[in-house]
Design a protein around this motif. Sequence first.
Motif, mmCIF file in Angstrom:
data_model
loop_
_atom_site.group_PDB
_atom_site.id
_atom_site.type_symbol
_atom_site.label_atom_id
_atom_site.label_comp_id
_atom_site.label_asym_id
_atom_site.label_seq_id
_atom_site.Cartn_x
_atom_site.Cartn_y
_atom_site.Cartn_z
ATOM 1 N N SER A 166 6.906 -0.130 6.297
ATOM 2 C CA SER A 166 6.909 -0.528 4.884
ATOM 3 C C SER A 166 8.116 -1.400 4.564
ATOM 4 C CB SER A 166 6.908 0.715 3.987
ATOM 5 O OG SER A 166 5.748 1.482 4.201
ATOM 6 N N ALA A 167 9.269 -1.077 5.136
ATOM 7 C CA ALA A 167 10.464 -1.894 4.890
ATOM 8 C C ALA A 167 10.259 -3.317 5.425
ATOM 9 C CB ALA A 167 11.674 -1.240 5.553
ATOM 10 N N ILE A 168 9.691 -3.444 6.638
ATOM 11 C CA ILE A 168 9.430 -4.783 7.185
ATOM 12 C C ILE A 168 8.407 -5.522 6.323
ATOM 13 C CG2 ILE A 168 8.734 -6.057 9.240
ATOM 14 C CD1 ILE A 168 9.415 -3.620 10.902
ATOM 15 N N SER A 169 7.415 -4.803 5.818
ATOM 16 C CA SER A 169 6.399 -5.435 4.961
ATOM 17 C C SER A 169 7.025 -6.039 3.722
ATOM 18 C CB SER A 169 5.347 -4.399 4.559
ATOM 19 O OG SER A 169 4.708 -3.858 5.686
ATOM 20 N N TYR A 170 7.982 -5.343 3.117
ATOM 21 C CA TYR A 170 8.592 -5.869 1.900
ATOM 22 C C TYR A 170 9.513 -7.041 2.209
ATOM 23 C CZ TYR A 170 6.531 -2.884 -1.502
ATOM 24 O OH TYR A 170 5.617 -2.315 -2.327
ATOM 25 N N ALA A 217 -0.865 -2.313 -8.365
ATOM 26 C CA ALA A 217 0.455 -1.901 -8.848
ATOM 27 C C ALA A 217 0.903 -0.596 -8.185
ATOM 28 C CB ALA A 217 0.420 -1.753 -10.373
ATOM 29 N N TRP A 218 0.031 0.395 -8.160
ATOM 30 C CA TRP A 218 0.419 1.677 -7.576
ATOM 31 C C TRP A 218 0.686 1.576 -6.070
ATOM 32 C CZ3 TRP A 218 2.639 6.033 -7.889
ATOM 33 C CH2 TRP A 218 2.390 7.038 -6.958
ATOM 34 N N PRO A 219 -0.156 0.907 -5.263
ATOM 35 C CA PRO A 219 0.197 0.753 -3.844
ATOM 36 C C PRO A 219 1.510 0.008 -3.631
ATOM 37 C CG PRO A 219 -2.123 0.320 -4.158
ATOM 38 C CD PRO A 219 -1.528 0.427 -5.531
ATOM 39 N N LEU A 220 1.797 -0.996 -4.479
ATOM 40 C CA LEU A 220 3.070 -1.707 -4.337
ATOM 41 C C LEU A 220 4.252 -0.781 -4.556
ATOM 42 C CD1 LEU A 220 2.377 -5.157 -6.065
ATOM 43 C CD2 LEU A 220 2.940 -4.758 -3.675
ATOM 44 N N LEU A 221 4.177 0.001 -5.602
ATOM 45 C CA LEU A 221 5.282 0.928 -5.893
ATOM 46 C C LEU A 221 5.364 2.026 -4.843
ATOM 47 C CD1 LEU A 221 4.847 1.213 -9.770
ATOM 48 C CD2 LEU A 221 6.519 -0.158 -8.513
ATOM 49 N N ALA A 222 4.206 2.544 -4.411
ATOM 50 C CA ALA A 222 4.202 3.597 -3.396
ATOM 51 C C ALA A 222 4.761 3.073 -2.069
ATOM 52 C CB ALA A 222 2.779 4.118 -3.206
ATOM 53 N N GLY A 223 4.391 1.825 -1.706
ATOM 54 C CA GLY A 223 4.913 1.241 -0.472
ATOM 55 C C GLY A 223 6.420 1.026 -0.538
ATOM 56 N N PHE A 259 -6.439 -2.960 -11.495
ATOM 57 C CA PHE A 259 -5.175 -3.587 -11.110
ATOM 58 C C PHE A 259 -4.092 -2.528 -10.880
ATOM 59 C CE2 PHE A 259 -1.040 -5.329 -12.312
ATOM 60 C CZ PHE A 259 -0.959 -6.421 -11.469
ATOM 61 N N ALA A 260 -4.042 -1.538 -11.763
ATOM 62 C CA ALA A 260 -3.017 -0.500 -11.638
ATOM 63 C C ALA A 260 -3.267 0.390 -10.424
ATOM 64 C CB ALA A 260 -2.976 0.341 -12.921
#
Length: 319
Positions: free
Chosen positions: A291-295, A52-58, A47-48
């Motif tokens: 990445s900004a559009i993805s969020y 979790a890590w791709p979410l934070l990196a993105g 999970f991390a």
Amino acid sequence: MTVHADTAPAGAARSRPADPGVRSLVRARRTTSWTGLWFVLPFTILFAVFLAWPLLAGLWTSFTDRSLAREDASFVGLANWQEMLTDSAVWQSLWVTLLFTAISTPLLVVIALAMALLTNRVTRLGWFLRFSFFAPFLLPVAVVTLIWVWLYQPGFGLVNAMLTTVGLPEVGWLTNENTVLLAVAITTVWWTVGFNFLLYLAALQGIPGYVHEAAALDGASPWQRLTRITLPLLRRTTALIVMLQMVASLKLFDQAYLMTNGSGGPDYAARPIIGYIFDSGFTGLRIGYASAISYLFFAIIIIASVIQFRLFARKGDAA
């Protein structure tokens, strides 16, 4: 006297060393708790690492000017987010996504329910209907789009042949900006309605037969049994299907991309928000902006899911 009699044993109990049996029980419970932690540790690591890590990196990438054309990246703050809010292509592709969801979701719910009611009522051809309705769901997206691109072809396509048979003119389904998104929606309904059909059929087979028999003995017509017994008992299944289908429709990309050859259709009439994210990141090479559009899109999906969940939960409490 009573006070001394009550406090003396308690003090003795505090000063007395713990029973060996109790200490072994506490030690066993601690060992059991640590054993459970070892069981969940592999999933926690996965999970991390993969979520979790791709979410934070993105999220961090959305604040940089990272590009596929160079290795280094600089922190640009909210520049990508400000540009995104003034980019008309973002809102146009987001509108396409929402319009596709509004077209496809009701069709996928109503048609799946009708197919499940028909299959649940038929006895001899039940296996044939189950196979026929669910088989398209097993096809890969490349095969599905290839079939429907041929069906939509002017001149020899089956859809236009049916239109000309009844005296209507041919339609350029994939070359007209007014029909290309509808063509993608029809393809999606044919492809994915089998999954909703199975959910409804399982729910229908879970309704006891004596409920309908009792209603029939009381004089209820078939329509009354459908609207006052069957549909209310399917409310939770309908809520689940609507929620899953809305999220799936919001993630439109594969079939629209393949059926328009990656162009998004005439005047980008069938380019969803994920298609624009793909174009920004892998065609325009602007990973930070993509990445900004993805969020932004991620936040919209979360908000829509929460609102829908609260609405259905409120209706369930009221029922």
